[in-house]
Design a protein around this motif. Sequence first.
Motif, PDB file in Angstrom:
ATOM      1  N   PHE A  49       2.914   5.143   3.737  1.00 44.88           N
ATOM      2  CA  PHE A  49       3.590   5.232   2.445  1.00 44.88           C
ATOM      3  C   PHE A  49       2.554   5.068   1.334  1.00 44.88           C
ATOM      4  O   PHE A  49       1.746   4.131   1.366  1.00 44.88           O
ATOM      5  CB  PHE A  49       4.653   4.140   2.357  1.00 44.88           C
ATOM      6  CG  PHE A  49       5.573   4.266   1.177  1.00 44.88           C
ATOM      7  CD1 PHE A  49       6.349   5.396   1.005  1.00 44.88           C
ATOM      8  CD2 PHE A  49       5.683   3.240   0.245  1.00 44.88           C
ATOM      9  CE1 PHE A  49       7.215   5.521  -0.075  1.00 44.88           C
ATOM     10  CE2 PHE A  49       6.541   3.342  -0.837  1.00 44.88           C
ATOM     11  CZ  PHE A  49       7.309   4.486  -0.998  1.00 44.88           C
ATOM     12  N   PRO A  50       2.563   5.953   0.341  1.00 43.98           N
ATOM     13  CA  PRO A  50       1.497   5.927  -0.680  1.00 43.98           C
ATOM     14  C   PRO A  50       1.600   4.782  -1.684  1.00 43.98           C
ATOM     15  O   PRO A  50       0.675   4.577  -2.474  1.00 43.98           O
ATOM     16  CB  PRO A  50       1.652   7.279  -1.382  1.00 43.98           C
ATOM     17  CG  PRO A  50       3.070   7.671  -1.156  1.00 43.98           C
ATOM     18  CD  PRO A  50       3.428   7.129   0.189  1.00 43.98           C
ATOM     19  N   TYR A  51       2.697   4.043  -1.675  1.00 45.73           N
ATOM     20  CA  TYR A  51       2.872   2.922  -2.590  1.00 45.73           C
ATOM     21  C   TYR A  51       2.959   1.614  -1.803  1.00 45.73           C
ATOM     22  O   TYR A  51       3.060   1.604  -0.572  1.00 45.73           O
ATOM     23  CB  TYR A  51       4.133   3.107  -3.438  1.00 45.73           C
ATOM     24  CG  TYR A  51       4.066   4.281  -4.378  1.00 45.73           C
ATOM     25  CD1 TYR A  51       3.507   4.153  -5.641  1.00 45.73           C
ATOM     26  CD2 TYR A  51       4.541   5.537  -3.995  1.00 45.73           C
ATOM     27  CE1 TYR A  51       3.437   5.234  -6.516  1.00 45.73           C
ATOM     28  CE2 TYR A  51       4.469   6.625  -4.855  1.00 45.73           C
ATOM     29  CZ  TYR A  51       3.914   6.464  -6.114  1.00 45.73           C
ATOM     30  OH  TYR A  51       3.840   7.536  -6.965  1.00 45.73           O
ATOM     31  N   GLY A  52       2.956   0.519  -2.513  1.00 43.74           N
ATOM     32  CA  GLY A  52       3.078  -0.784  -1.883  1.00 43.74           C
ATOM     33  C   GLY A  52       4.464  -0.989  -1.293  1.00 43.74           C
ATOM     34  O   GLY A  52       5.448  -0.408  -1.760  1.00 43.74           O
ATOM     35  N   THR A  53       4.563  -1.802  -0.262  1.00 44.88           N
ATOM     36  CA  THR A  53       5.823  -2.058   0.421  1.00 44.88           C
ATOM     37  C   THR A  53       5.951  -3.542   0.755  1.00 44.88           C
ATOM     38  O   THR A  53       5.041  -4.123   1.350  1.00 44.88           O
ATOM     39  CB  THR A  53       5.930  -1.259   1.736  1.00 44.88           C
ATOM     40  OG1 THR A  53       5.616   0.118   1.493  1.00 44.88           O
ATOM     41  CG2 THR A  53       7.336  -1.361   2.311  1.00 44.88           C
ATOM     42  N   ASP A  54       7.062  -4.146   0.369  1.00 45.33           N
ATOM     43  CA  ASP A  54       7.395  -5.503   0.786  1.00 45.33           C
ATOM     44  C   ASP A  54       8.318  -5.427   1.996  1.00 45.33           C
ATOM     45  O   ASP A  54       9.215  -4.571   2.034  1.00 45.33           O
ATOM     46  CB  ASP A  54       8.089  -6.279  -0.336  1.00 45.33           C
ATOM     47  CG  ASP A  54       7.155  -6.579  -1.503  1.00 45.33           C
ATOM     48  OD1 ASP A  54       5.955  -6.802  -1.243  1.00 45.33           O
ATOM     49  OD2 ASP A  54       7.622  -6.591  -2.661  1.00 45.33           O
ATOM     50  N   VAL A  55       8.115  -6.291   2.956  1.00 48.78           N
ATOM     51  CA  VAL A  55       8.978  -6.358   4.134  1.00 48.78           C
ATOM     52  C   VAL A  55       9.704  -7.696   4.126  1.00 48.78           C
ATOM     53  O   VAL A  55       9.073  -8.751   4.088  1.00 48.78           O
ATOM     54  CB  VAL A  55       8.167  -6.200   5.435  1.00 48.78           C
ATOM     55  CG1 VAL A  55       9.091  -6.299   6.648  1.00 48.78           C
ATOM     56  CG2 VAL A  55       7.427  -4.864   5.448  1.00 48.78           C
ATOM     57  N   ILE A  56      11.032  -7.639   4.140  1.00 44.01           N
ATOM     58  CA  ILE A  56      11.862  -8.840   4.109  1.00 44.01           C
ATOM     59  C   ILE A  56      12.675  -8.915   5.390  1.00 44.01           C
ATOM     60  O   ILE A  56      13.431  -7.993   5.714  1.00 44.01           O
ATOM     61  CB  ILE A  56      12.788  -8.835   2.879  1.00 44.01           C
ATOM     62  CG1 ILE A  56      11.949  -8.965   1.599  1.00 44.01           C
ATOM     63  CG2 ILE A  56      13.826  -9.941   2.971  1.00 44.01           C
ATOM     64  CD1 ILE A  56      12.757  -8.883   0.315  1.00 44.01           C
ATOM     65  N   GLY A 112      -6.787   0.946   9.903  1.00 42.84           N
ATOM     66  CA  GLY A 112      -7.236   0.873   8.521  1.00 42.84           C
ATOM     67  C   GLY A 112      -6.082   1.064   7.559  1.00 42.84           C
ATOM     68  O   GLY A 112      -4.991   1.489   7.931  1.00 42.84           O
ATOM     69  N   SER A 113      -6.286   0.752   6.322  1.00 43.62           N
ATOM     70  CA  SER A 113      -5.235   0.895   5.303  1.00 43.62           C
ATOM     71  C   SER A 113      -5.778   1.672   4.123  1.00 43.62           C
ATOM     72  O   SER A 113      -6.866   1.396   3.629  1.00 43.62           O
ATOM     73  CB  SER A 113      -4.736  -0.482   4.842  1.00 43.62           C
ATOM     74  OG  SER A 113      -5.812  -1.251   4.340  1.00 43.62           O
ATOM     75  N   SER A 114      -5.015   2.667   3.710  1.00 43.94           N
ATOM     76  CA  SER A 114      -5.425   3.491   2.579  1.00 43.94           C
ATOM     77  C   SER A 114      -5.045   2.817   1.275  1.00 43.94           C
ATOM     78  O   SER A 114      -4.162   1.963   1.229  1.00 43.94           O
ATOM     79  CB  SER A 114      -4.766   4.873   2.670  1.00 43.94           C
ATOM     80  OG  SER A 114      -3.354   4.731   2.720  1.00 43.94           O
ATOM     81  N   ALA A 115      -5.724   3.207   0.212  1.00 48.41           N
ATOM     82  CA  ALA A 115      -5.427   2.642  -1.108  1.00 48.41           C
ATOM     83  C   ALA A 115      -4.028   3.050  -1.541  1.00 48.41           C
ATOM     84  O   ALA A 115      -3.593   4.177  -1.298  1.00 48.41           O
ATOM     85  CB  ALA A 115      -6.462   3.118  -2.113  1.00 48.41           C
ATOM     86  N   LYS A 116      -3.325   2.132  -2.162  1.00 42.49           N
ATOM     87  CA  LYS A 116      -1.955   2.383  -2.594  1.00 42.49           C
ATOM     88  C   LYS A 116      -1.895   2.671  -4.093  1.00 42.49           C
ATOM     89  O   LYS A 116      -2.639   2.080  -4.885  1.00 42.49           O
ATOM     90  CB  LYS A 116      -1.072   1.177  -2.270  1.00 42.49           C
ATOM     91  CG  LYS A 116      -1.050   0.794  -0.794  1.00 42.49           C
ATOM     92  CD  LYS A 116      -0.441   1.869   0.072  1.00 42.49           C
ATOM     93  CE  LYS A 116      -0.357   1.454   1.529  1.00 42.49           C
ATOM     94  NZ  LYS A 116       0.213   2.514   2.397  1.00 42.49           N
ATOM     95  N   LYS A 117      -1.009   3.572  -4.458  1.00 42.35           N
ATOM     96  CA  LYS A 117      -0.788   3.872  -5.869  1.00 42.35           C
ATOM     97  C   LYS A 117      -0.072   2.690  -6.530  1.00 42.35           C
ATOM     98  O   LYS A 117       0.749   2.025  -5.908  1.00 42.35           O
ATOM     99  CB  LYS A 117       0.071   5.129  -6.026  1.00 42.35           C
ATOM    100  CG  LYS A 117      -0.548   6.393  -5.459  1.00 42.35           C
ATOM    101  CD  LYS A 117       0.402   7.563  -5.661  1.00 42.35           C
ATOM    102  CE  LYS A 117      -0.137   8.841  -5.047  1.00 42.35           C
ATOM    103  NZ  LYS A 117       0.825   9.968  -5.217  1.00 42.35           N
ATOM    104  N   ALA A 118      -0.368   2.485  -7.774  1.00 37.71           N
ATOM    105  CA  ALA A 118       0.245   1.389  -8.525  1.00 37.71           C
ATOM    106  C   ALA A 118       1.473   1.880  -9.278  1.00 37.71           C
ATOM    107  O   ALA A 118       1.703   3.081  -9.420  1.00 37.71           O
ATOM    108  CB  ALA A 118      -0.767   0.791  -9.493  1.00 37.71           C
TER     109      ALA A 118
END
Length: 445
Positions: free
Chosen positions: A215-222, A181-187
């Motif tokens: 991680f509590p925030y969004g993350t981009d993976v490059i 599951g995925s938790s809600a991320k802070k904006a």
Amino acid sequence: MNILVIAGSPKGKDSITLHTCLYLEKKFPQHRFSYLHAGARVKALEKDFSPALEALGEADMLLFCYPVYTFLVPYQLHRFIELMKASGKDFSSKMATQVTTSKHFYDITAHRFIEDNCADMGIRFLDGLSADMDDILSEKGRKQATDWLEFCLWKADRGQFKEHVAPKAAYSPGTVTVPSGSSAKKAGRKAVIVTDLLPGDDRLKGMIERFVSVFPYGTDVINIEDFPFQGGCLSCFNCASTGRCVYKDGFDSYLRDTINTHDAILYAFRIKDHSMGSRFKMYDDRQFCNGHRTVTMGTPFGYLVEGDYGSEENLRLLLEARAQVGGNYLAGVATDNGDADSRIDTLAATVAYAMERQYNPPQNFLGVGGMKIFRDLIYMMRGMMRADHRFFKSHGQYDFPQKKWKTSMMMYLVGWMMGNRKLKAKMGDRMSEGMIAPYKKILEP
């Protein structure tokens, strides 16, 4: 002796470093020098490594000759070493040393990288020569180079090679789990993970996925394996004035507009050849499109590392130094050793804290010393490195001590007072009291 100069500069015959070896060839005519332009010909050698194997086979001594690029060897030489190892040939009968030119910005990590990789191949090693870019132009520099090789050959004749002591740590890869599951991320904020994932890198992929999950925030993976690099940095200085790379693959814009815009930057890699691997080395070298400008200062850094990181003394120094020089807080290095999940969770929490509070402690010696080298270099070359000069000037990085004339004059006065016996005796402890007075003032309510 047959000395094979392995020229690692992408400039080939136009390399400044190479001219030190050409000068040594003139000074030591009793030895045979041959040249392998590994840096300039690395793409051809990737297709056919046999010419390199032939040259390596005929050599008694390997002389790695290269300019220091971003803490290590140029990408092209890094890739050549990978090809040496991948060939499966036995080089244990060889001896090796190295010649570098730089402004002495982390030449120590570059030299150690070569030594560690030679040790992997069973190659006996002798201390190298770390020269300034201009040393060969001076009588002193030429003498130092000549004296060095003479001493090096004397040591080789006596069989007195450098003892390589590899630190050993207890490495036991732990299980990496990814929460369901995925938790809600802070904006409001976002991190990026730059990686070089290949098919089959399931363990490193799992580490990345766990970080993204906790991680509590969004993350981009490059994944830089997907970026169409046209090649490694050529040290052509086309970017010195404009900041634009001579390659047309768009990496300079991609770096600035896609990666460096994030609030935190993390790197995920598997240890290979005592480094992050040649793909990351190409990525690091190509960041020279930003010159010596610390454009990400204040941005937290972090690392996800697969492999025996505890035994990689040089790599640990390199990662800390890179953050220190850039003015970045190193939030941590999460390895897959032992309780990997806990390490990743701690890194995620620390990165989030640093992002939220803009935590950025003062630099230590690694950062302060490195930036002073850059400061003096850019000021001296400001006519050519115009973009760097504008950045250093606007960010107050020209902190030359000779410009602090008030402090200098005050020190003259203090020196005179301390040199006057009568005045010194009369003042007693009041001089010390005067020195700490400003510090006491900040404690007043």
